[in-house]
Design a protein around this motif. Structure first.
Motif, mmCIF file in Angstrom:
data_model
loop_
_atom_site.group_PDB
_atom_site.id
_atom_site.type_symbol
_atom_site.label_atom_id
_atom_site.label_comp_id
_atom_site.label_asym_id
_atom_site.label_seq_id
_atom_site.Cartn_x
_atom_site.Cartn_y
_atom_site.Cartn_z
ATOM 1 N N LEU A 1 -4.399 -3.604 8.220
ATOM 2 C CA LEU A 1 -3.862 -4.536 6.989
ATOM 3 C C LEU A 1 -3.709 -4.395 5.566
ATOM 4 O O LEU A 1 -3.160 -5.614 4.817
ATOM 5 N N GLY A 2 -4.736 -3.338 4.959
ATOM 6 C CA GLY A 2 -4.620 -2.669 3.628
ATOM 7 C C GLY A 2 -4.162 -1.893 3.200
ATOM 8 O O GLY A 2 -4.500 -1.644 2.192
ATOM 9 N N PHE A 3 -4.131 -0.454 4.540
ATOM 10 C CA PHE A 3 -3.645 0.992 4.240
ATOM 11 C C PHE A 3 -2.018 1.232 4.787
ATOM 12 O O PHE A 3 -1.060 1.114 3.917
ATOM 13 N N TYR A 4 -1.756 1.329 5.797
ATOM 14 C CA TYR A 4 -1.179 0.977 6.729
ATOM 15 C C TYR A 4 -0.051 0.286 6.470
ATOM 16 O O TYR A 4 1.520 0.578 6.726
ATOM 17 N N ASN A 5 -0.674 -0.557 6.423
ATOM 18 C CA ASN A 5 0.032 -2.159 6.453
ATOM 19 C C ASN A 5 1.446 -2.635 5.260
ATOM 20 O O ASN A 5 2.345 -2.846 5.022
ATOM 21 N N SER B 1 -14.116 6.777 11.441
ATOM 22 C CA SER B 1 -12.876 6.161 10.187
ATOM 23 C C SER B 1 -11.564 6.670 11.417
ATOM 24 O O SER B 1 -10.376 6.712 11.050
ATOM 25 N N THR B 2 -12.625 7.528 13.130
ATOM 26 C CA THR B 2 -10.382 6.887 13.163
ATOM 27 C C THR B 2 -10.686 5.336 13.689
ATOM 28 O O THR B 2 -9.241 5.111 14.124
ATOM 29 N N GLY B 3 -11.449 4.415 13.027
ATOM 30 C CA GLY B 3 -11.027 3.136 12.812
ATOM 31 C C GLY B 3 -9.707 3.299 12.402
ATOM 32 O O GLY B 3 -8.807 1.580 12.841
ATOM 33 N N LEU B 4 -9.352 3.338 11.035
ATOM 34 C CA LEU B 4 -8.381 4.210 10.206
ATOM 35 C C LEU B 4 -7.416 4.086 10.678
ATOM 36 O O LEU B 4 -6.306 3.235 10.583
ATOM 37 N N GLY C 1 4.134 9.468 0.966
ATOM 38 C CA GLY C 1 4.543 9.339 2.312
ATOM 39 C C GLY C 1 4.236 8.509 3.668
ATOM 40 O O GLY C 1 5.673 7.869 3.867
ATOM 41 N N ILE C 2 3.196 8.217 3.712
ATOM 42 C CA ILE C 2 2.585 6.786 4.380
ATOM 43 C C ILE C 2 3.328 5.584 4.335
ATOM 44 O O ILE C 2 4.206 4.970 5.258
ATOM 45 N N ALA C 3 3.823 5.089 2.737
ATOM 46 C CA ALA C 3 4.137 3.537 2.684
ATOM 47 C C ALA C 3 5.500 3.797 2.485
ATOM 48 O O ALA C 3 6.011 2.764 2.543
ATOM 49 N N HIS C 4 6.431 4.859 2.507
ATOM 50 C CA HIS C 4 8.105 5.244 2.804
ATOM 51 C C HIS C 4 7.660 5.396 4.256
ATOM 52 O O HIS C 4 9.314 5.514 4.566
ATOM 53 N N GLN C 5 7.095 5.407 5.148
ATOM 54 C CA GLN C 5 7.665 5.619 6.509
ATOM 55 C C GLN C 5 8.801 5.163 7.674
ATOM 56 O O GLN C 5 9.953 5.343 8.139
ATOM 57 N N TYR C 6 8.526 3.574 7.354
ATOM 58 C CA TYR C 6 8.525 2.370 7.458
ATOM 59 C C TYR C 6 10.125 3.086 6.925
ATOM 60 O O TYR C 6 11.571 2.168 7.718
#
Length: 415
Positions: A34-38, A150-153, A250-255
């Motif tokens: 909810l706070g990183f990949y989101n 950290s796999t929870g991430l 990269g993660i923020a703009h993968q979508y």
């Protein structure tokens, strides 16, 4: 799994530290999902709402990460003074309030203010308290414990973020953000109260389940004043600032990249590739680190991340995009885990939370710059080709700086 006998618990059982690891796994799943990949979902939703440009939305994410890093400097000493449950629960409340208001605000200054509040809560309920606890509860099995927790991430990114995208597309951003705020509280607060404990001594235990000592030895390691002036610490932080710029950008703009190049029916499935690969990579890395040199493994992960981002910049087919996301996920899973492990191994636990907070702040400089920089490049070039190639360049720069760090250090230890 070691057996322990605690006067407080009065029985022999599995080492409590592994229950704490399970609790941190769940907490990190919700905080990251909810706070990183989101953020990748929020950037698109805010831009499509016509209230903000993609550049403004990306800049708000940069504010989130920058504030979370600065807040960590204040949270770190609190972890040494107060019950960790109080800090994590308070952070979850702040994060939930910020999440709720993301869907309600309309002005640009409100967007930045809400993301700043969200960043403070994320910092207090995420990786900083989690890595601090793992370092206190484990020494021998620290890499394995951290890889599991950290796999929870990545699990959060794989399971929770697709639901977030579905809620936003189905119910709209205001209602979806309120759902997510409630979910953040439900996923973090009960687990924190139930399972988290500030240190093994609180339950009359020793790290890794060793026999209880009436007067445990004080934490060993390098003092903060010495470590902060160590050239290795400075070079490591510089390398990680470049790592996080390229990675989080990269993660923020993968979508956005996926929706630009792949049909809409495949987007949700492809959003799961990176976090799934991150899970596999992190778990494999946690066991590999018992057998391979940590610093060499770190350098390999940095250059592999650079290659993955460059591939995403060039890829047009769904197959190549999936391959790029998978390679990026493997590196994300390991690089996030390696930074606290390197700091704990080199400097010990004496001032770990303060050192990690400062290292995290240096990383956050890159984290904050990444989404905004790539968002600006997307606005200029109107595609994701150049932005991801630039991100790959910063990834290669990170690996080069880290190799220079190792060469200059030559295995010396500060203090």
């Amino acid at each position: 799994m070691l057996c322990y006998s605690s006067k407080k618990l009065g029985r022999c059982s599995m080492f409590y530290g592994w229950r704490l690891v399970a609790g941190l796994f769940v907490i990190l799943a919700f905080s990251s999902g909810l706070g990183f990949y989101n953020h990748a979902v929020f950037i698109q939703a805010l831009a499509e709402s016509d209230r903000y440009s993609i550049t403004a939305a990306s800049s708000a994410v940069s504010v989130f990460f920058l504030v979370s890093g600065i807040a960590g400097l204040g949270i770190a000493p609190l972890l040494d003074r107060y019950d960790v449950r109080l800090i994590v629960v308070s952070g979850a409340i702040f994060a939930a309030i910020g999440l709720h208001w993301i869907g309600q605000i309309t002005a640009l200054w409100e967007l930045y203010a809400v993301y700043a509040l969200f960043g403070v809560g994320f910092s207090a309920s995420g990786l900083l308290p989690s890595t601090t606890l793992i370092s206190r509860w484990f020494v021998v099995h620290r890499a394995r414990a951290l890889s599991i927790a950290s796999t929870g991430l990545s699990v959060g990114g794989m399971i929770i973020t697709p639901f977030s995208a579905y809620w936003v597309s189905t119910f709209g951003l205001p209602q979806a953000a309120s759902f997510q705020a409630i979910l953040y509280l439900l996923g973090v607060v009960p687990i924190a109260v139930w399972l988290l404990r500030s240190s093994p001594a609180e339950l009359q235990l020793m790290p890794d389940g060793g026999a209880w000592q009436t007067q445990p030895s004080p934490p060993e390691g390098v003092s903060f004043d010495v470590a902060i002036r160590d050239p290795f610490f400075l070079w490591l932080n510089l390398a990680y600032s470049f790592v996080m710029l390229s990675q989080v950008g990269g993660i923020a703009h993968q979508y956005g990249l996926i929706t630009e190049r792949v049909d809409s029916d495949s987007v949700s499935l492809m959003m799961m590739v990176l976090p799934l690969a991150s899970i596999i990579g992190r778990l494999a890395g946690g066991f590999l680190l018992d057998r391979v040199p940590m610093f060499g493994f770190t350098a390999v992960m940095m250059f592999l991340q650079a290659a993955a981002l460059a591939l995403l910049g060039l890829a047009q087919s769904a197959v190549l995009i999936c391959l790029g996301l998978a390679l990026l996920g493997i590196t994300v899973g390991n690089l996030l885990m390696l930074q606290p492990l390197i700091i704990a191994e080199r400097y010990g636990l004496l001032d770990y939370s303060r050192l990690f907070a400062w290292a995290n702040l240096a990383s956050v400089a890159g984290v904050a710059a990444g989404p905004g920089l790539l968002g600006w490049l997307v606005g200029v070039h109107l595609s994701y080709h150049i932005p991801f190639l630039v991100a790959g360049g910063f990834g290669a720069l990170a690996g080069s700086v880290f190799l220079l760090c190792l060469r200059q250090d030559a295995g010396s230890t500060p203090g």
